[in-house]
Design a protein around this motif. Sequence first.
Motif, mmCIF file in Angstrom:
data_model
loop_
_atom_site.group_PDB
_atom_site.id
_atom_site.type_symbol
_atom_site.label_atom_id
_atom_site.label_comp_id
_atom_site.label_asym_id
_atom_site.label_seq_id
_atom_site.Cartn_x
_atom_site.Cartn_y
_atom_site.Cartn_z
ATOM 1 N N PRO A 46 88.933 55.422 40.014
ATOM 2 C CA PRO A 46 89.807 54.275 39.697
ATOM 3 C C PRO A 46 91.284 54.644 39.619
ATOM 4 O O PRO A 46 92.148 53.894 40.105
ATOM 5 N N ILE B 257 91.556 51.263 41.696
ATOM 6 C CA ILE B 257 90.472 50.278 41.645
ATOM 7 C C ILE B 257 90.253 49.837 40.204
ATOM 8 O O ILE B 257 90.159 50.658 39.289
ATOM 9 N N HIS B 258 90.153 48.522 40.006
ATOM 10 C CA HIS B 258 89.966 47.990 38.657
ATOM 11 C C HIS B 258 88.545 47.472 38.428
ATOM 12 O O HIS B 258 88.168 47.199 37.293
ATOM 13 N N SER B 259 87.774 47.340 39.482
ATOM 14 C CA SER B 259 86.398 46.862 39.349
ATOM 15 C C SER B 259 85.471 48.033 39.002
ATOM 16 O O SER B 259 85.407 49.018 39.752
ATOM 17 N N ARG B 260 84.771 47.917 37.877
ATOM 18 C CA ARG B 260 83.855 48.990 37.480
ATOM 19 C C ARG B 260 82.712 49.136 38.478
ATOM 20 O O ARG B 260 82.276 50.248 38.775
ATOM 21 N N LEU B 261 82.231 48.011 39.020
ATOM 22 C CA LEU B 261 81.131 48.056 39.981
ATOM 23 C C LEU B 261 81.527 48.824 41.228
ATOM 24 O O LEU B 261 80.791 49.705 41.694
ATOM 25 N N VAL B 262 82.711 48.507 41.783
ATOM 26 C CA VAL B 262 83.179 49.200 42.987
ATOM 27 C C VAL B 262 83.377 50.686 42.701
ATOM 28 O O VAL B 262 83.002 51.550 43.503
ATOM 29 N N ALA B 263 83.972 50.984 41.553
ATOM 30 C CA ALA B 263 84.206 52.386 41.190
ATOM 31 C C ALA B 263 82.884 53.144 41.064
ATOM 32 O O ALA B 263 82.768 54.288 41.527
ATOM 33 N N ASN B 264 81.886 52.508 40.464
ATOM 34 C CA ASN B 264 80.588 53.169 40.311
ATOM 35 C C ASN B 264 79.900 53.388 41.649
ATOM 36 O O ASN B 264 79.274 54.426 41.882
ATOM 37 N N VAL B 265 80.001 52.405 42.550
ATOM 38 C CA VAL B 265 79.394 52.543 43.878
ATOM 39 C C VAL B 265 80.043 53.701 44.639
ATOM 40 O O VAL B 265 79.355 54.530 45.250
ATOM 41 N N LEU B 266 81.376 53.753 44.607
ATOM 42 C CA LEU B 266 82.083 54.841 45.285
ATOM 43 C C LEU B 266 81.764 56.190 44.649
ATOM 44 O O LEU B 266 81.594 57.201 45.346
#
Length: 310
Positions: free
Chosen positions: A59, A64-73
């Motif tokens: 992040p 990146i501010h989305s936790r979901l996107v950060a976790n996926v990456l």
Amino acid sequence: MMGFLLETLIGGLMSGMLYSLVALGFVLIFKASGVFNFAQGAMVLFAALAMARFAEWIPSLLGIHSRLVANVLAFAAAIAVMVAVARAVERLCLRQLVNQEGVTLLMATLGIAHFLDGFGQSLFGSDIYTIDVGLPKDPLTVLESTLQGGLLISKEDLYAAAIATALVALLALFFQKTSTGRALRAVADDHQATQSIGIPLDRIWVIVWSVAGFVALVAGVIWGSKLGVQFSLSLVALKALPVVILGGLTSVPGAIVGGLIIGMGEKLSEVYLGPALGGGIEIWFAYALALVFLLLRPQGLFGEKVIDRV
């Protein structure tokens, strides 16, 4: 009374599915190389450390501010790391030990375990880290109309058990239905014979260690979400050792059944025998049960009995 017993059984079943997930890593490596992989616990810790730290770094690096996107990456980056570890293990270690005695490969996995423990903490840090993948922490109450007070079930354990069950089913299908899965079983039976018919041993070992690394990552994320990512995580993962002894070193269904038996057994023994024996049964119950099986049925419940002709 019945409600408390059911809660204990359900909690044991859910813990058992997580043990089964870690045990699958042992089974996968044993199927492909015929050696007991003592590095699986260290792989769980290494993968969990990678996931936790990437989830912190991505992040800020990418904004990146989305936790979901950060976790996926972060999960994708951790998978790439575990595949790189698999390739390094094959190229630097296993390739040099083809057709060696099983004890030689066993000692190699012990060396890999200590290296991953130290290198992981040097690379990612040795503090206690958290993994937040959005698993709910609050309990779920069911069967309120049937049992007085209903049953309290942890939503986090429920989701974790569902993920573990799905992954176990996919791996079972992979071994039974795909050509690569059949090649893995052939490699475990005879390294020289499989090479003679054109099965590339180096590629098979990279695949199986990569799959074992992916399993370790999923297990590490789940356990890290529950307990935090710390050095003791590798010791928790080693609870899967009695599971594979109980179920059989070569059996995927055995890893599942063994995990469920160990999970339920340790919960029930701690609750009902712990007060009389002074507690702490949950710590040693699995190993005592594994010792009994080694004495009475060393191949496990579903393992293949080996007959050597002399």
